[in-house]
Design a protein around this motif. Structure first.
Motif, mmCIF file in Angstrom:
data_model
loop_
_atom_site.group_PDB
_atom_site.id
_atom_site.type_symbol
_atom_site.label_atom_id
_atom_site.label_comp_id
_atom_site.label_asym_id
_atom_site.label_seq_id
_atom_site.Cartn_x
_atom_site.Cartn_y
_atom_site.Cartn_z
ATOM 1 N N ALA A 147 -9.492 -45.570 38.362
ATOM 2 C CA ALA A 147 -8.844 -44.719 37.359
ATOM 3 C C ALA A 147 -8.016 -43.632 38.045
ATOM 4 N N PHE A 148 -8.569 -43.010 39.100
ATOM 5 C CA PHE A 148 -7.820 -41.980 39.827
ATOM 6 C C PHE A 148 -6.602 -42.587 40.528
ATOM 7 N N ASP A 149 -6.765 -43.757 41.137
ATOM 8 C CA ASP A 149 -5.622 -44.434 41.781
ATOM 9 C C ASP A 149 -4.503 -44.675 40.762
ATOM 10 N N ASN A 150 -4.903 -45.174 39.585
ATOM 11 C CA ASN A 150 -3.928 -45.433 38.523
ATOM 12 C C ASN A 150 -3.218 -44.154 38.105
ATOM 13 N N ASN A 151 -4.010 -43.084 37.933
ATOM 14 C CA ASN A 151 -3.424 -41.840 37.444
ATOM 15 C C ASN A 151 -2.449 -41.255 38.458
ATOM 16 N N LEU A 152 -2.822 -41.359 39.745
ATOM 17 C CA LEU A 152 -1.932 -40.849 40.792
ATOM 18 C C LEU A 152 -0.621 -41.640 40.791
ATOM 19 N N ALA A 153 -0.726 -42.952 40.579
ATOM 20 C CA ALA A 153 0.492 -43.772 40.522
ATOM 21 C C ALA A 153 1.386 -43.307 39.365
ATOM 22 N N LEU A 154 0.770 -43.067 38.188
ATOM 23 C CA LEU A 154 1.552 -42.578 37.040
ATOM 24 C C LEU A 154 2.226 -41.250 37.369
ATOM 25 N N VAL A 155 1.434 -40.339 37.955
ATOM 26 C CA VAL A 155 1.938 -38.996 38.265
ATOM 27 C C VAL A 155 3.103 -39.084 39.261
ATOM 28 N N ASN A 156 3.011 -40.016 40.202
ATOM 29 C CA ASN A 156 4.058 -40.174 41.217
ATOM 30 C C ASN A 156 5.224 -41.035 40.733
ATOM 31 N N GLY A 157 5.151 -41.467 39.466
ATOM 32 C CA GLY A 157 6.235 -42.289 38.917
ATOM 33 C C GLY A 157 6.235 -43.706 39.470
ATOM 34 N N GLU A 158 5.084 -44.122 40.008
ATOM 35 C CA GLU A 158 4.976 -45.505 40.510
ATOM 36 C C GLU A 158 4.338 -46.397 39.441
ATOM 37 N N THR A 159 4.362 -47.705 39.694
ATOM 38 C CA THR A 159 3.741 -48.622 38.731
ATOM 39 C C THR A 159 2.240 -48.705 39.022
ATOM 40 N N PRO A 160 1.402 -48.356 38.040
ATOM 41 C CA PRO A 160 -0.046 -48.447 38.274
ATOM 42 C C PRO A 160 -0.514 -49.898 38.273
ATOM 43 N N ASP A 161 -1.685 -50.155 38.859
ATOM 44 C CA ASP A 161 -2.222 -51.524 38.928
ATOM 45 C C ASP A 161 -2.458 -52.112 37.543
ATOM 46 N N THR A 162 -3.022 -51.307 36.648
ATOM 47 C CA THR A 162 -3.429 -51.860 35.355
ATOM 48 C C THR A 162 -2.969 -50.965 34.203
ATOM 49 N N PRO A 163 -1.661 -51.063 33.883
ATOM 50 C CA PRO A 163 -1.154 -50.284 32.749
ATOM 51 C C PRO A 163 -1.624 -50.881 31.422
ATOM 52 N N VAL A 164 -1.719 -50.036 30.420
ATOM 53 C CA VAL A 164 -2.083 -50.492 29.075
ATOM 54 C C VAL A 164 -0.821 -50.442 28.225
ATOM 55 N N LYS A 165 -0.638 -51.477 27.386
ATOM 56 C CA LYS A 165 0.535 -51.489 26.497
ATOM 57 C C LYS A 165 0.320 -50.426 25.415
ATOM 58 N N VAL A 166 1.221 -49.473 25.360
ATOM 59 C CA VAL A 166 1.069 -48.390 24.380
ATOM 60 C C VAL A 166 1.897 -48.744 23.146
ATOM 61 N N GLY A 167 1.241 -48.778 21.983
ATOM 62 C CA GLY A 167 1.955 -49.089 20.738
ATOM 63 C C GLY A 167 1.413 -50.334 20.083
#
Ligand code: NAD
Length: 331
Positions: free
Chosen positions: A311-331
């Protein structure tokens, strides 16, 4: 800066381990759940890491967005409690952790399967009461069983390997055929084949329209006498009243359940000294041939570490504008 909500004591060491490995990130956390009131605690953070059964309501999401935070990483799989319409409207980016340790759940299912077959609950109760006689508590060896696995995804496949390690014959059913398993000849053609051939039936499918209450009076009637049913997947897969009838009639030899239809608000709570809220569940817990655990199959140090770290790895990727490993489709 990343702020984490509802951090439990058992998660703290992994959070600290992640923070130590990422000195460029300021990590702060609370034991509180994320609510409209607690959203302020994350003020100044670039993203949040969360895990709760409580709904992420429009008010909660708005309160976070008011703090300028729209990057949210779940430490768990399920996203049904997020108001996706509001998340979309506010431009949220969300991640989850869909796979954290299939072994944790598969191992639990395998252990409980073996315990039912060897009647360990009956033995434990006898021994504690001072009755050290063997009979009539005779065990069934796992290697003599045909294990029918319904759902050959991440968890089902590990369960299959473990049961084969015991020497059991394994057959499987899935709407999707994994090419490796297909080639090795595990798949039968229909659920009826599983019900008719298996001594142990273990469920590893999600709760979907066509799997909800798939285990009911009709499917149980097709099973072998003295079959064992294992459900560490989702309570909704099983018509619990039908299972109780099959335990009463002796059709089922035993039942393993780590999930229950009405578990929310009952599991992961302390009922000692209070009135137990569900008479049917209490009856199941009391039965010698039923093994109830309160949705703890996943709860291992390995799994909890992965949930936190991923979860922290994913969040850091989001914060850095990178693609996270496991994004969730929003909507
Ligand atoms: P997965 O997505 O990897 O595998 C699920 C499999 O089910 C897939 O192969 C899919 O093709 C199959 N499937 C879907 N619909 C089907 C149908 N109608 N008939 C037959 N097969 C069907 O999932 P997973 O990670 O292996 O998880 C399996 C289950 O375990 C999920 O329901 C999950 O909620 C549950 N789970 C329980 C715990 C716990 O602590 N008890 C923890 C995590 C997951």
């Amino acid at each position: 800066k990343i702020f984490a909500y509802s951090i439990r004591k058992d998660e703290e060491p992994y959070l600290k381990e992640w923070a130590a490995a990422h000195p460029e990130v300021t990590v702060d956390y609370t034991a509180d759940l994320l609510t409209p009131e607690t959203a302020k605690q994350a003020a100044g953070a670039d993203g949040v890491v969360v895990y709760q059964q409580l709904d992420y309501t429009p008010e909660t999401l708005r309160a976070l967005a008011d703090e300028g935070i729209t990057k949210m990483s779940l430490r768990n799989v399920g996203v049904d409690n997020i108001d996706m319409a509001t998340a979309k409207e506010l431009g949220f980016e969300i991640t989850n952790v869909p796979v954290y340790s299939p072994n944790a759940i598969a191992e639990h299912a395998a252990i409980q399967t073996a315990r039912i077959l060897r009647q360990t609950k009956v033995l434990d109760r006898k021994i504690e009461s001072g009755d050290l006689r063997w009979a009539p508590t005779i065990g069934r060896e796992v290697r003599d069983q045909t294990i029918g696995v319904i759902g050959t995804g991440h968890i089902g496949q590990v369960y299959m390997q473990i049961m084969e390690g015991f020497g059991a014959k394994v057959i499987a059913y899935d709407v999707f055929h994994d090419p490796k398993l297909e080639e090795a000849g595990y798949y039968v053609d229909s659920l009826d084949d599983i019900y008719q051939q298996a001594d142990v039936i273990s469920l590893h499918v999600p709760a979907l329209k066509n799997t909800i209450k798939m285990i009911n009076d009709e499917s149980i009637a097709k099973m072998k006498d003295d079959a064992v049913l294992v459900n560490v997947s989702r309570g909704a897969l099983v018509d619990t009243d039908a299972v109780v009838r099959a335990l009463d009639s002796g059709k089922l030899f035993g039942f393993v359940m780590d999930t229950y239809e009405n578990e929310v608000g009952i599991f992961n709570a302390d009922w000692r000294g209070k009135e137990f809220p569900d008479a049917r569940l209490k009856d199941l817990i009391d039965r010698p041939n039923v093994l109830v655990t309160p949705h703890t199959a996943f709860y291992t140090t390995h799994a909890v570490r992965n949930m936190v770290v991923k979860a922290f790895d994913n969040n850091l990727a989001l914060v850095n504008g990178e693609t996270p490993d496991t994004p969730v489709k929003v909507g």
